[in-house]
Design a protein around this motif. Structure first.
Motif, PDB file in Angstrom:
ATOM      1  N   ASN A 179       0.827  -1.200   0.000  1.00 11.06           N
ATOM      2  CA  ASN A 179       0.000   0.000   0.000  1.00 11.06           C
ATOM      3  C   ASN A 179       0.865   1.255   0.000  1.00 11.06           C
ATOM      4  O   ASN A 179       0.709   2.140   0.846  1.00 11.06           O
ATOM      5  CB  ASN A 179      -0.921  -0.014   1.227  1.00 11.06           C
ATOM      6  N   SER A 181       2.209   4.807  -0.496  1.00  8.42           N
ATOM      7  CA  SER A 181       1.380   6.004  -0.393  1.00  8.42           C
ATOM      8  C   SER A 181       1.069   6.659  -1.736  1.00  8.42           C
ATOM      9  O   SER A 181       0.003   7.249  -1.908  1.00  8.42           O
ATOM     10  CB  SER A 181       2.066   7.024   0.520  1.00  8.42           C
ATOM     11  N   CYS A 183       1.037   5.092  -4.808  1.00  7.50           N
ATOM     12  CA  CYS A 183       0.696   4.139  -5.857  1.00  7.50           C
ATOM     13  C   CYS A 183      -0.814   3.935  -5.962  1.00  7.50           C
ATOM     14  O   CYS A 183      -1.504   3.762  -4.956  1.00  7.50           O
ATOM     15  CB  CYS A 183       1.390   2.806  -5.583  1.00  7.50           C
ATOM     16  N   ALA A 184      -1.318   3.901  -7.215  1.00 10.23           N
ATOM     17  CA  ALA A 184      -2.753   3.724  -7.457  1.00 10.23           C
ATOM     18  C   ALA A 184      -3.099   2.300  -7.879  1.00 10.23           C
ATOM     19  O   ALA A 184      -4.257   2.031  -8.218  1.00 10.23           O
ATOM     20  CB  ALA A 184      -3.215   4.703  -8.537  1.00 10.23           C
ATOM     21  N   THR A 354      -5.378   8.022  -3.516  1.00 12.26           N
ATOM     22  CA  THR A 354      -4.145   7.541  -2.895  1.00 12.26           C
ATOM     23  C   THR A 354      -3.903   8.260  -1.566  1.00 12.26           C
ATOM     24  O   THR A 354      -4.440   9.349  -1.312  1.00 12.26           O
ATOM     25  CB  THR A 354      -2.931   7.770  -3.809  1.00 12.26           C
TER      26      THR A 354
END
Length: 478
Positions: A179, A181, A183-184, A354
């Protein structure tokens, strides 16, 4: 929706990104093509990223006469995608929009399309196409992520110019459980890691090599191919055993997914380089990324790659949560110490949904992201940053980028770029960095013919005469 079971003609488009060419076809559209053809429909794909010389949309439309049109959208290509939409809108055929940008910004698109697909479309594309209605306006379709095991091989023969396919794109899995921070991926292909059967992947490559005579390389485009080391090791071993005999590259490589065995197998597979996402080496900034790995993991991976004598690429992001001009210098110092073979300095793009976007909403400003890309490429000049904070203003971000490429001696930037670089040097007062860069760049330029010759000899031995000529011409013109 109920299926009409009537055969239809579907025309897909993928817009070209400025200053960026690719010899690889769009894998998502290839799989959608295969799914639709399996249900008896006819498909044509115009991928301007893969085939920038393809005819204009209006010409393709008049020739193919589709019943339904689909566009895959990326934030970085929206300007060109809007141009395509303008051309095809007058034909009054149902338009389906999908892809990462449609998933993240679907509310912005409902006025310009009949349907907007959120997520991966394989499970709903057939029913959607068969029931597409020009009278429907802005309907949002949510799709459950498919099981990659149940999907057909991509059909790249539906692409205009498929005969020229050189880089074959492969997926061995989808999704990434991490996860980060900025990154989509979790919003587009979920955090659930879904793998394919490895034997199935190898069968796909063998079949592709027989179909595409100019195929000269395989690139694995997984969101996180090395999440399960057992998975990627099995793939690499079978890849070598099958004697496909093409250089293999894997993108989106994490430091904690690398070990001695994997690197040894990649070297045997003639992997051109290993890229590691460092993002930032400032402890405070790195902690805010929530990568799920440590700076020690990154240092260990870098040392392993150098131990195996594989070309090393490092990727950094300028403008992460808590970043500043001074903190960026920490990453620059790390890069200077490591001396990677390739280095990429990217500007943060705070995509909707995000964690980094939420942080910017609270601590700074985000400007229009349309047609903005985080990846600085092409002419090496920094795009206007699309976000800022009081501690890290736009001009400081541009200064940080220019300082980074001068100090780390970007391998793609050469002495001939002096005239383009100097105005920025003057604007930001980077004279010391500039005059340290010039002799390094001059030495690199003098060495280039000898390095180039050695590369050509290596390519000839590995690929044979036919592919040697093609790849040599690509290097000369690139």
């Amino acid at each position: 929706m109920r299926s009409t079971n009537k055969s239809k003609r579907i025309l897909f488009f993928n817009a070209k990104r400025e200053k960026c060419d690719s010899n690889s076809a769009h894998i998502g559209l290839g799989i959608l093509s295969a799914v639709l053809k399996k249900s008896g429909h006819e498909v044509m794909v115009v991928d301007y990223q893969f085939n920038p010389n393809a005819p204009e949309p209006i010409e393709v439309f008049e020739d193919f006469k589709p019943d339904v049109i689909g566009l895959t959208l990326y934030t970085a290509t929206m300007k060109e995608a809007e141009r395509i939409l303008k051309q095809i809108s007058k034909f009054e055929k149902p338009v389906i929009l999908g892809g990462p940008h449609a998933t993240l910004y679907y509310n912005d698109l409902i006025e310009i399309a009949n349907y907007v697909v959120i997520g991966e479309a394989e499970n709903i594309i057939v029913e959607l196409v068969e029931n597409a209605d020009i009278n429907v306006k802005g309907e949002i379709i949510r799709s459950e992520p498919p099981d990659p095991e149940k999907l057909p091989f991509p059909d790249f023969k539906t692409f205009l110019g498929h005969e020229e396919l050189y880089i074959y794109p492969l997926l061995t899995s989808r999704g990434c459980p991490y996860n980060c921070s900025f990154c989509a991926v979790r919003l587009v292909s979920t955090r659930k890691w879904r793998n394919r059967n490895i034997e199935n992947c190898i069968e796909e490559l063998i079949q592709a090599k027989n179909e595409f005579k100019k195929m000269g390389m395989v690139v694995v485009y997984d969101d996180n191919a090395m999440f399960r080391k057992k998975h990627i090791k099995k793939f690499l071993n079978l890849y070598l055993e099958s004697e496909i005999n093409l250089p293999l590259s894997i993108i989106n490589t994490r430091a904690d997914g690398i070990d001695d065995e994997i690197l040894s197998l990649l070297k045997q597979a003639d992997c051109p380089s290993i890229g590691i996402g460092v993002e930032s080496t400032h402890p405070e900034v790195f902690k805010n990324i929530h990568k799920g790995e440590s700076l020690e993991d990154i240092s260990k991976a870098v040392n392993l790659i150098k131990k195996h004598k594989l070309p090393l690429a490092l990727c950094f992001v300028i403008g992460l949560a808590g970043d500043s001009l001074q903190k960026t210098k920490c990453s620059i110092d790390f890069a200077k110490k490591i001396k990677p073979d390739h280095i990429y300095w990217n500007m943060i793009t705070p995509f909707e949904g995000t964690e980094i976007r939420e942080w910017y909403d609270d601590h700074g400003k985000v400007f229009d992201l349309t047609n903005h890309s985080s990846w600085v490429d092409g002419d090496f000049m920094c795009e206007e940053p699309c976000a800022e904070t009081p501690e890290f203003a736009i001009e400081d971000r541009k200064k940080a980028y220019m300082m980074a490429i001068l100090e780390t001696n970007d391998t793609r930037l050469s002495i001939r770029d002096i005239m383009r670089v100097y105005p920025y040097v003057k604007e930001y007062g980077l004279y010391n960095e500039f005059f340290r860069w010039i002799p390094k760049s001059l030495w690199k330029t003098l060495k280039k013919p000898f390095v180039f010759l050695n590369e050509l000899i290596k390519i000839y031995r590995e690929l044979g005469l036919k592919l040697f000529v093609k790849k040599s011409l690509n290097k000369i013109h690139g």
